[in-house]
Design an enzyme around this catalytic site. Structure first.
Site, mmCIF file in Angstrom:
data_model
loop_
_atom_site.group_PDB
_atom_site.id
_atom_site.type_symbol
_atom_site.label_atom_id
_atom_site.label_comp_id
_atom_site.label_asym_id
_atom_site.label_seq_id
_atom_site.Cartn_x
_atom_site.Cartn_y
_atom_site.Cartn_z
ATOM 1 N N THR A 59 4.065 -5.872 -0.292
ATOM 2 C CA THR A 59 4.366 -6.999 0.529
ATOM 3 C C THR A 59 3.484 -7.193 1.929
ATOM 4 O O THR A 59 3.873 -8.080 2.735
ATOM 5 C CB THR A 59 5.787 -7.313 0.836
ATOM 6 O OG1 THR A 59 6.062 -5.735 1.534
ATOM 7 C CG2 THR A 59 6.823 -7.515 -0.489
ATOM 8 N N GLY A 60 2.646 -6.190 2.203
ATOM 9 C CA GLY A 60 1.949 -6.257 3.249
ATOM 10 C C GLY A 60 0.858 -6.863 3.071
ATOM 11 O O GLY A 60 0.471 -7.506 2.105
ATOM 12 N N LYS A 77 12.763 -5.212 -0.661
ATOM 13 C CA LYS A 77 12.248 -6.356 -1.344
ATOM 14 C C LYS A 77 12.471 -6.429 -2.704
ATOM 15 O O LYS A 77 11.721 -7.182 -3.612
ATOM 16 C CB LYS A 77 10.902 -6.676 -0.792
ATOM 17 C CG LYS A 77 10.423 -6.472 0.902
ATOM 18 C CD LYS A 77 10.318 -8.005 1.228
ATOM 19 C CE LYS A 77 10.190 -7.665 2.920
ATOM 20 N NZ LYS A 77 9.093 -7.268 3.502
ATOM 21 N N ILE A 105 -5.401 4.258 -0.104
ATOM 22 C CA ILE A 105 -6.608 3.630 0.701
ATOM 23 C C ILE A 105 -6.346 3.613 2.198
ATOM 24 O O ILE A 105 -7.325 3.695 2.860
ATOM 25 C CB ILE A 105 -6.318 1.840 0.209
ATOM 26 C CG1 ILE A 105 -6.509 1.799 -1.193
ATOM 27 C CG2 ILE A 105 -7.697 1.162 1.028
ATOM 28 C CD1 ILE A 105 -7.455 2.292 -1.988
ATOM 29 N N THR A 106 -5.216 3.813 2.665
ATOM 30 C CA THR A 106 -4.769 3.838 4.218
ATOM 31 C C THR A 106 -5.721 4.771 4.944
ATOM 32 O O THR A 106 -5.856 5.901 4.618
ATOM 33 C CB THR A 106 -3.334 4.586 4.257
ATOM 34 O OG1 THR A 106 -2.680 3.638 3.440
ATOM 35 C CG2 THR A 106 -3.009 4.304 5.688
ATOM 36 N N GLU A 107 -6.335 4.261 6.062
ATOM 37 C CA GLU A 107 -7.197 4.944 6.812
ATOM 38 C C GLU A 107 -6.213 5.385 8.131
ATOM 39 O O GLU A 107 -5.302 4.980 8.398
ATOM 40 C CB GLU A 107 -7.931 4.064 7.510
ATOM 41 C CG GLU A 107 -9.485 4.702 8.320
ATOM 42 C CD GLU A 107 -10.297 3.650 8.879
ATOM 43 O OE1 GLU A 107 -10.370 2.526 8.417
ATOM 44 O OE2 GLU A 107 -11.081 4.007 9.689
ATOM 45 N N TYR A 160 -21.199 0.519 -1.928
ATOM 46 C CA TYR A 160 -21.548 -0.693 -2.604
ATOM 47 C C TYR A 160 -23.275 -0.996 -2.542
ATOM 48 O O TYR A 160 -23.595 -1.607 -3.429
ATOM 49 C CB TYR A 160 -20.780 -1.937 -1.615
ATOM 50 C CG TYR A 160 -19.503 -1.624 -1.390
ATOM 51 C CD1 TYR A 160 -18.692 -0.915 -2.244
ATOM 52 C CD2 TYR A 160 -18.813 -2.178 -0.342
ATOM 53 C CE1 TYR A 160 -17.248 -0.602 -1.944
ATOM 54 C CE2 TYR A 160 -17.471 -2.102 0.200
ATOM 55 C CZ TYR A 160 -16.550 -1.150 -0.937
ATOM 56 O OH TYR A 160 -15.435 -0.977 -0.887
ATOM 57 N N GLU A 198 -22.461 12.672 2.665
ATOM 58 C CA GLU A 198 -22.848 12.430 4.489
ATOM 59 C C GLU A 198 -22.476 13.756 5.025
ATOM 60 O O GLU A 198 -22.049 14.845 4.300
ATOM 61 C CB GLU A 198 -21.951 11.182 4.746
ATOM 62 C CG GLU A 198 -20.367 11.612 4.813
ATOM 63 C CD GLU A 198 -19.356 10.403 5.125
ATOM 64 O OE1 GLU A 198 -19.904 9.243 4.953
ATOM 65 O OE2 GLU A 198 -18.542 10.389 5.588
ATOM 66 N N HIS A 232 -16.111 8.104 10.141
ATOM 67 C CA HIS A 232 -15.315 8.933 9.130
ATOM 68 C C HIS A 232 -14.736 9.982 9.957
ATOM 69 O O HIS A 232 -15.497 10.693 10.412
ATOM 70 C CB HIS A 232 -15.927 9.103 7.836
ATOM 71 C CG HIS A 232 -16.332 8.069 6.800
ATOM 72 N ND1 HIS A 232 -17.361 8.039 5.900
ATOM 73 C CD2 HIS A 232 -15.938 6.776 6.657
ATOM 74 C CE1 HIS A 232 -17.228 7.094 5.445
ATOM 75 N NE2 HIS A 232 -16.272 6.195 5.681
#
Lengths: 381, 288, 381, 288
Positions: free
Chosen positions: B17-18, B43, B96-98, B159, B209, B247
């Site tokens: 829901t974010g 929710k 995924i969160t940073e 990518y 890297e 990073h």
């Protein structure tokens, strides 16, 4: 984020870790007062700076009377150590060192755990010990769900001592240091040297702590201790705008979306004979406001002669990116040449939008970089 | 075939829901990923783009038989979300969160391993098995089904490489962003092993890297265990020591973790290293 | 070990658990003062006793004015509830109950874990709920290495509420109660009922805690709250001598080495038509001092007509046991008949030593028990 | 054969320099158990009855290849000792110590299971495989090698039963005291399964007592899975509710855990229950 030795020692004391008696002083007079309060003849005066190698730089001195103390405090305060000006010294009771040891908790990427590292080779550069005689460093991987149980602390302590009394003392130190490490979200908690005194006590006579920037939101007291350099202030300002920025001193300013691509871009500049002015990751998308803010950052750097914008259009398509760039540059006044390289989804549409503007448009990273380097060289001519 | 995700992947989106969760849930669904549910405490019972929302991962797994979860919750709640997924029986957790605190990642990863599951990320773009399943935030248009496995610590640089691969006619079996933090879940070694064992993967692109020594260990592992051609790119040759390059994990500490060391390690292991991302396809073609 | 409701509530408050405002009172005057301080019209007066069923016994009353309060406090103070005399009442603000819930942490033998048990059926006897409608009780096994993470607390809370605000409130309660449970080495932490007030708050209006006796050594503050009954004082005294003792009220005193054998002995007495006076495990070995102390315990009980000593000689051989018994009984003066049954290693030698003394010596438990029962019956004649 | 311990058992004694630890280390050694070492922090390098003493279990395991450990340390240190053993690679941990806090046992047992090891006890007499190996404090003279497996929550009551078995000519394959605490390691079900699968065990004696419902669950398990004859004795029929009968686990709480319930459960499962310990041999003989 780093803190000073004296701040780390205050944390140590809060967690019951034995430290030498000491006071932080901002002036020679303060140092004298501290000396008298310490009520001991021999003291050590140590520069408090956010860099290593202060000993070699003359920032650590022993004083055996008030005259000597004055001399040393005066010499060290104001001293420049690797670009850091000393504005504080720590005046501490000089302990009678029998033997020096090393102990630290670090984050270990390989085991994906906290690591306890200890050695009998204390007081020296631990990276040097690790290089020359790695067998002298003992490592213990900590299971985060159990922490440092008594047996593990003892196991480690037995690597340093045979005497069970010392083993128990140092085992307790390992446990308390771990608690501090975890409770404060540290990325390093180091005692070098951890000292066995001639009186048979174990004392941390130096203390180094660094903290996980990602966790500072839950440690406001620690975050408040941050003393960024001028350089770091710029980086923090960039961060507040959602960027990652590092100054590199060259002439080609870069603006890239994504950290990996940004690193690759600065590497390419070097590869093609140029000098990158900075690392700048403006993050996933590239809306006009972000571009404007990023350009301000780049143009603030007087070294910048050319700007190279390298954008990979992924979720945000290249044509949208091009629109955003055009909109942003309506508000930016600069004579500095701008090279734009746009690749990814809808790249042709994106590039077409930029053709015929004052931007130098390139298709590949190689072409863009070559263009940027040649523009710098033209400027020099 | 492929690794980690495919047509059998049944995905739930934690934090659906974010803003990001909802956006990418739709993207993944429209790519063909079986997005069977989402979670958002309080929710439960609602729906996002036709995807049912549950209060807890446990409820979601019970109702949907999900086996994979992707996490979009804010950093302070990421640890709890990762652990919730594993405890509910999810076998592959992608975060995924940073900006997740390192000790949170350590704790969550230990817990996930204990539950017999695997973590990818955090601070990663997720992974994709082209034309089958997307779990994460990767731009799908640049990917093409094929034989090259891609492993990377980065997002857009991946990518860039994939874009060049696809342009050169080289498709991908699975492409994975492992995440840019000092401590993340699955890493080079585990993924190299999976690609080596995957019959549909014929070659591997590895994008590393600065920071840590995972590349050095990967080089050793490749030399000892990987028979398929591998090509490498390492970012950060110009990075100054002690500075974090975007990073959290991209930092040269105490003089170790430099690009030069990593490049040397791969070259010593006989693995070619590209000096530009666009050279990866060429290196792979030469080796096949 | 049990504590009173008011003591449990004090612990709750320390851990940030919401409890109703209340004061413990030892007199009617105290109760009146508390009533005035609470500054609310409706209060509840509750007997503080170490037993359940105080409600049914009339130990819980609602008062709406000072007169009523005086009446109830006076009635409850001094009341006898299942053998416990009420010397304290808790006077608490009566909350506006909307709904009642149940929550507890218990030790679960089967999963070898702490268990969170919750139910929408609060305010009733939870064992009755478990019997009649077990599906109304939700159980969550707690992994001790992770405790109760947010997600687990939420998962549980969603079993009681749909509204996310209430879910968060009650999830926090589950987490705090677990912390209290673990930090205090509890064996039970129960809230029954946990109440949703008409104002939309969640409050624990009762609180029950029992603690692991084996862990009291590290909880001196809790241990100090112990209020043993006369019966329990005897048991504690026995414990201080290294015994386990429970009075059973019959006529045949038993002294046995080992808890299982001691239970079997009292069962056998019943099986053979007698009544055991007690359970008494004197522990592994049986040295003379122990035997003397144990005999004192038995002879203090006026009901005891016969003593049955049942010893299995294992590591300590039967002949050594016999020597010990003989030595002990040199110092014990009693006319009560003693039956001794000795089995195990060197049993024949052991029994031979006891033959010809004033002891009744038996070979099997059956024989010994029969003898003891017949001796009681003879005495009665 | 036998279960859990045999001639291959290589034992270390934790707390060997204590009074009980030293005494029983010698007893076990003289019975023939391979007591390969002991531990006592700070006493490493010394020896007790010819048994080498180490500072840590890790040191002991490295030096001796021990696979089993028996613990005699005082209750406040028992949790740490149990975890130390498992962490050092010991696969069977026997804790004799009485009075260990329940939450300590829960924590240690979870840890031990996670390490792929098993716990017996605490508050137990240990176990014996007659004429092969003794791990614990059982009086060896009453045991005899044979076919009956013995499982018990008690100490001396076990000896009483074993004494009667031996006197009746019935030897034992392995006899185990699981411990008298509310939470202990291996219990009826796991051990019944082991005995059922052990070719040298032909029958089983199970000695239960009041408290908990492990006997009820054992009865169900026997009915469903055990083909070998089982005879049972349950102690504590005369125990009043709410009173702890010596063992921390022997207590009737809220009216459950009574001997009557347990006896009824076994009888309902077709398992004969002896009314005196001495009747066990007879019941076993009748059923073979």
């Amino acid at each position: 984020m780093k803190v000073h030795e004296y701040q780390a020692k205050e944390m140590f004391a809060t967690y019951g870790l034995p430290v030498d008696k000491s006071e932080v002083c901002r002036s020679v007079d303060d140092a004298v007062k501290a000396y008298n309060r310490l009520d001991t003849s021999k003291v050590i005066v140590k520069a408090q700076v956010h860099t290593g190698g202060r000993g070699k730089a003359g920032g650590v001195k022993l004083a055996t009377d008030e005259v000597e103390l004055r001399q040393h405090a005066a010499a060290i305060l104001g001293m420049d150590i690797k670009g850091f000006t000393v504005d504080r010294v720590l005046v501490g009771e000089a302990v009678n060192i029998d033997k020096e040891y090393y102990a630290s908790y670090v984050i270990d990427r390989k085991s994906k755990s906290t690591l306890l590292m200890i050695s009998k080779e204390g007081g020296m550069d631990i990276e040097e010990v690790a290089r020359v005689s790695p067998e002298k460093i003992h490592k213990f991987v900590i299971d985060p769900s159990v922490g440092v149980p008594d047996y593990l602390a003892r196991e480690a302590a037995f690597k340093l001592f045979d005497d069970i009394k010392l083993v128990r003392q140092v085992a307790a130190i390992f446990q308390k240091l771990y608690t501090l490490f975890v409770n404060s979200d540290a990325s390093l908690a180091e005692i070098n040297p951890l000292v066995l005194t001639k009186e048979g006590n174990i004392v941390a006579i130096d203390a180094k702590m660094t903290f996980d920037d990602n966790a500072l939101y839950r440690h406001t007291k620690i975050a408040a201790l941050n003393e960024p350099t001028e350089e770091e202030k710029k980086e923090l300002y960039a961060k507040s705008k959602g960027f990652s920025y590092v100054n590199l001193g060259g002439e080609i300013g870069c603006m890239v979306n994504g950290a990996g691509l940004a690193m690759a871009t600065m590497d390419m500049i070097k590869l093609y004979g140029g000098d990158p002015a900075n690392f700048l990751d403006i993050g996933g998308s590239s809306n006009p406001t972000k571009v404007i803010e990023a350009m301000k950052l780049l143009l603030n750097d007087e070294n910048v002669k050319v700007v190279l914008i390298n954008i990979f259009g992924g979720i945000t398509r290249c044509d949208d990116v091009a629109h955003g760039l055009l909109k942003a540059f309506e508000q930016i006044k600069t004579d500095i040449p701008i090279v734009i390289r746009l690749t990814g989804t809808n790249e042709k549409e994106g590039r077409a939008l930029l053709e015929g503007t004052h931007f130098h448009v390139a298709e590949t990273m190689g072409q863009a970089t070559q263009k940027a380097v040649s523009l710098v060289n033209n400027n020099h001519d | 075939m492929s690794i980690l995700i495919d047509n059998n992947t049944r995905l739930i989106v934690q934090g659906i829901t974010g803003r990001d969760g909802g956006f990418h849930a739709s993207k993944m669904k429209s790519y063909g990923t079986k997005v069977v549910g989402g979670t958002s405490p309080g929710k439960g019972g609602s729906a996002i783009d036709g995807i049912p929302v549950f209060n807890t991962v446990k409820d979601a797994v019970e109702a949907t038989e999900a086996n994979t979860s992707v996490i979009f919750v804010p950093a302070p709640f990421a640890k709890d979300a990762m652990m919730e997924a594993a405890d509910a029986g999810i076998k592959l957790v992608i975060c995924i969160t940073e900006g997740v605190p390192t000790l949170d990642v350590i704790e969550a990863n230990h817990f996930i391993k204990r539950k017999g599951a695997n973590l990818i990320g955090p601070n990663c773009p997720g992974l994709i098995t082209p034309e089958q399943s997307l779990v994460g935030i990767m731009p799908t248009m640049i990917f093409k089904h094929g034989g090259t496995g891609v492993i990377s610590r980065s997002g857009t640089l991946t990518y860039e490489v994939v874009y060049n691969l696809t342009k050169s006619g080289i498709g991908q079996s699975t492409a994975i962003g492992v995440g840019g933090d000092p401590v993340v879940g699955l890493y080079y070694q585990e993924l190299l092993e999976m690609f080596e064992n995957d019959p549909d993967t014929d070659s591997i692109a590895l994008i590393g890297e600065i920071g840590g020594d995972a590349e050095e260990r990967a080089a050793e592992y490749i030399k000892a265990h990987v028979t398929k051609p591998v090509a490498v790119f390492i970012a950060g040759q110009q990075a100054p020591p002690g500075k974090q390059m975007g990073h959290a994990g991209a930092i040269i500490s105490s003089g170790s973790g430099t690009a030069a060391e990593k490049i040397a390690a791969f070259e010593a292991a006989g693995v070619p290293v590209a000096n530009e991302p666009s050279k990866i396809p060429e290196l792979l073609k030469n080796r096949r």
